[in-house]
Scaffold this motif. Structure first.
Motif, PDB file in Angstrom:
ATOM      1  N   UNK A  82      -8.002  46.920  12.855  1.00 21.07           N
ATOM      2  CA  UNK A  82      -9.557  47.093  13.113  1.00 21.07           C
ATOM      3  C   UNK A  82     -10.359  45.855  12.193  1.00 21.07           C
ATOM      4  N   UNK A  83     -10.148  45.687  10.857  1.00 23.93           N
ATOM      5  CA  UNK A  83     -10.673  44.732  10.021  1.00 23.93           C
ATOM      6  C   UNK A  83     -10.277  43.494  10.221  1.00 23.93           C
ATOM      7  N   UNK A  84      -9.024  43.197  11.222  1.00 23.69           N
ATOM      8  CA  UNK A  84      -9.002  41.784  11.362  1.00 23.69           C
ATOM      9  C   UNK A  84      -9.989  41.500  12.496  1.00 23.69           C
ATOM     10  N   UNK A  85     -10.332  42.485  13.327  1.00 23.85           N
ATOM     11  CA  UNK A  85     -11.127  42.245  14.531  1.00 23.85           C
ATOM     12  C   UNK A  85     -12.843  41.966  13.822  1.00 23.85           C
ATOM     13  N   UNK A  86     -12.838  42.829  12.848  1.00 23.26           N
ATOM     14  CA  UNK A  86     -14.250  42.705  12.208  1.00 23.26           C
ATOM     15  C   UNK A  86     -14.540  41.115  11.560  1.00 23.26           C
ATOM     16  N   UNK A  87     -13.464  40.724  11.076  1.00 20.64           N
ATOM     17  CA  UNK A  87     -13.482  39.361  10.543  1.00 20.64           C
ATOM     18  C   UNK A  87     -13.929  38.239  11.368  1.00 20.64           C
ATOM     19  N   UNK A  88     -13.969  38.589  12.831  1.00 22.38           N
ATOM     20  CA  UNK A  88     -14.425  37.649  13.582  1.00 22.38           C
ATOM     21  C   UNK A  88     -15.860  37.905  14.245  1.00 22.38           C
ATOM     22  N   UNK A  89     -16.440  39.012  13.553  1.00 23.36           N
ATOM     23  CA  UNK A  89     -17.768  39.401  13.980  1.00 23.36           C
ATOM     24  C   UNK A  89     -18.796  38.846  13.164  1.00 23.36           C
TER      25      UNK A  89
END
Length: 363
Positions: free
Chosen positions: A256-263
Motif C-alpha cells: 500500500x505504501x509503495x503505491x502511496x510513494x508514487x502519488x
C-alpha cells in the motif's frame, strides 16, 4: 474484578484470517489496551465455524465488559454470533460497549442489523460528533444517542519501515516520469465517499492539460448500491478509461505504501464533509503528501480529537469549503503541490494509546 471474572474486557473478533477494516481495528484496539494494562483483556473469535453458544456463554461470564466493533467483519458475515454474545453479556450482568463508526451513510438494510446491538449496548463509542447527531435524528433509535461517548480515532495502517514493489507501483512510477499528475484515493470504494465526484475533478484537470492519472487504491464494497457499475458507467461517460485505475484489494501495508510513494496528492470530495471517523485519510496523511478534503459540516467536529485538528492546522489536510464545484478541488490539488509545509510528527503508537485510554475508561 470478582472471583468469577478473570478479565476486565472481552473483545469480539473474527480472527486474523478475516482481513477487513473492522477486523483490523478490533485487533489493534485489543493490543493497545493490553499494552496499557497487560493481562486485563481476552479475545473471542467468532466465525461461521468458531464460537459455539456454550463458548460464548462461558466467555461472557468471565469478564466485566464485552467490547464489540459491530459488525465484527465485513457485511453479510458473522452477524448473529456477536449479537448472541452481547445478549449473553446483558443476561449475566456484564457491561456491553459497542463501537459504532457510521450511521446515516449505511444502507438502510445494514442499519437494521445494527439495531439489536444499539439496544443491548450500555455505552456506544463513536468517533464523530456528526455521526452521533445522525443517530440522534433517527426516528426509531435516536434515543440511544444518549448512550454515546466520543473517542479519538487512530488510523488502521501504520507506515512500514520499508515498502514493497508491485506492477501497479511501477505503472504509477512510469506515469509520473512521463509527466502525469498522479492523484490518490485510498480505502474502500462506496457511495458515502463520493468516488464519482473525484472522476469529475480528474476530467477538469485533463481539460486543463494536467494529464492526470487517478489511482483508487482499494476495492468496491459489495452491497446493494450498484456502486461499481455506476462508477464504471461514469468513467465511460467522461471518457476516462485511460486516466483511472482501481487497484482492488492490496494485501500488505508495505505494498500500500509503495503505491502511496508514487502519488502526488490525495483527494476526497465528500458530500458529508470531513469527519473525525475517516481512518483512510489518516493513513494517507502518513505519506507526507497533501490530502485535499471537503471541510467538515460543523465547527465542533474535531474538538475531541486534538491530533486530527493539529494535522488540519499544519496543512497536512487541506480543507475545501463545502459546496465547492469540481474546479475548486482541481485548484486545491495544483496549489498544494506548489507549497512547502512542515507537518507534525506522526506517532502511530501515540494515536492508538489515545484511543485505548478513551475506550478503556468505558469498561
Amino acid at each position: 474484578m470478582t472471583a468469577e471474572t478473570k478479565y476486565e474486557a472481552l473483545f469480539l473478533g473474527a480472527g486474523p484470517q478475516m482481513q477487513c477494516g473492522v477486523g483490523q481495528f478490533t485487533r489493534l484496539l485489543y493490543q493497545a489496551i493490553e499494552k496499557l494494562d497487560p493481562g486485563s483483556s481476552a479475545a473471542l473469535t467468532l466465525t461461521r465455524s468458531e464460537g459455539s453458544v456454550a463458548e460464548i456463554w462461558r466467555a461472557a461470564g468471565s469478564v466485566r465488559s464485552v467490547v464489540c466493533n459491530f459488525p465484527i467483519v465485513a457485511w453479510k458475515r458473522v452477524i448473529l454470533r456477536p449479537l448472541v454474545a452481547l445478549a449473553f453479556a446483558r443476561m449475566r450482568g456484564r457491561r456491553v460497549v459497542l463501537v459504532q463508526h457510521e450511521w446515516a451513510s449505511l444502507h438502510w438494510l445494514r442499519r437494521l442489523t445494527y439495531l439489536p446491538a444499539l439496544l443491548l449496548a450500555d455505552t456506544i463509542v463513536m468517533f464523530s460528533p456528526q455521526v452521533r447527531r445522525e443517530l440522534a435524528r433517527d426516528p426509531v433509535v435516536g434515543w440511544t444517542a444518549a448512550k454515546c461517548v466520543l473517542a479519538p480515532l487512530p488510523p488502521n495502517i501504520e507506515a512500514p519501515s520499508q515498502t514493497a514493489d508491485s506492477p501497479l507501483r511501477q505503472r504509477l512510477e512510469a506515469a509520473r516520469q512521463d509527466g502525469r499528475l498522479v492523484i490518490g484515493h485510498f480505502g474502500s470504494i462506496y457511495p458515502g465517499k463520493q468516488p464519482n465526484t473525484l472522476l469529475n475533478v480528474t476530467a477538469v484537470l485533463r481539460e486543463r492539460g494536467r494529464n492526470p492519472l487517478t489511482a483508487y487504491i482499494g476495492s468496491f464494497i459489495k452491497a446493494l448500491d450498484n456502486v461499481e457499475e455506476d462508477f464504471q458507467a461514469w468513467v465511460s461517460e467522461l471518457k476516462l478509461s485511460e486516466d483511472v485505475i482501481v487497484s482492488g484489494y492490496v494485501d500488505s501495508s508495505a505494498e500500500v505504501f509503495g503505491l502511496f510513494g508514487e502519488v502526488d496528492a490525495f483527494c476526497y470530495p465528500l458530500e458529508e464533509g470531513l469527519t473525525a471517523r475517516r481512518a483512510s485519510i489518516l493513513t494517507a496523511v502518513q505519506t507526507g503528501r497533501p490530502v485535499i478534503v471537503t471541510g467538515p459540516a460543523e465547527a465542533d467536529e474535531f474538538d475531541h480529537h486534538a491530533r486530527f485538528k493539529e494535522l488540519i492546522e499544519h496543512g497536512a489536510i487541506v480543507l475545501v469549503p463545502r459546496g465547492s464545484d469540481d474546479a475548486v478541488y482541481a485548484d486545491a490539488i495544483v496549489t498544494s503541490l506548489k507549497q512547502s509545509r512542515t507537518y507534525p510528527p506522526f506517532d502511530f503508537a501515540d494515536w492508538w494509546r489515545d484511543a485505548a485510554n478513551a475506550i478503556k475508561a468505558q469498561l
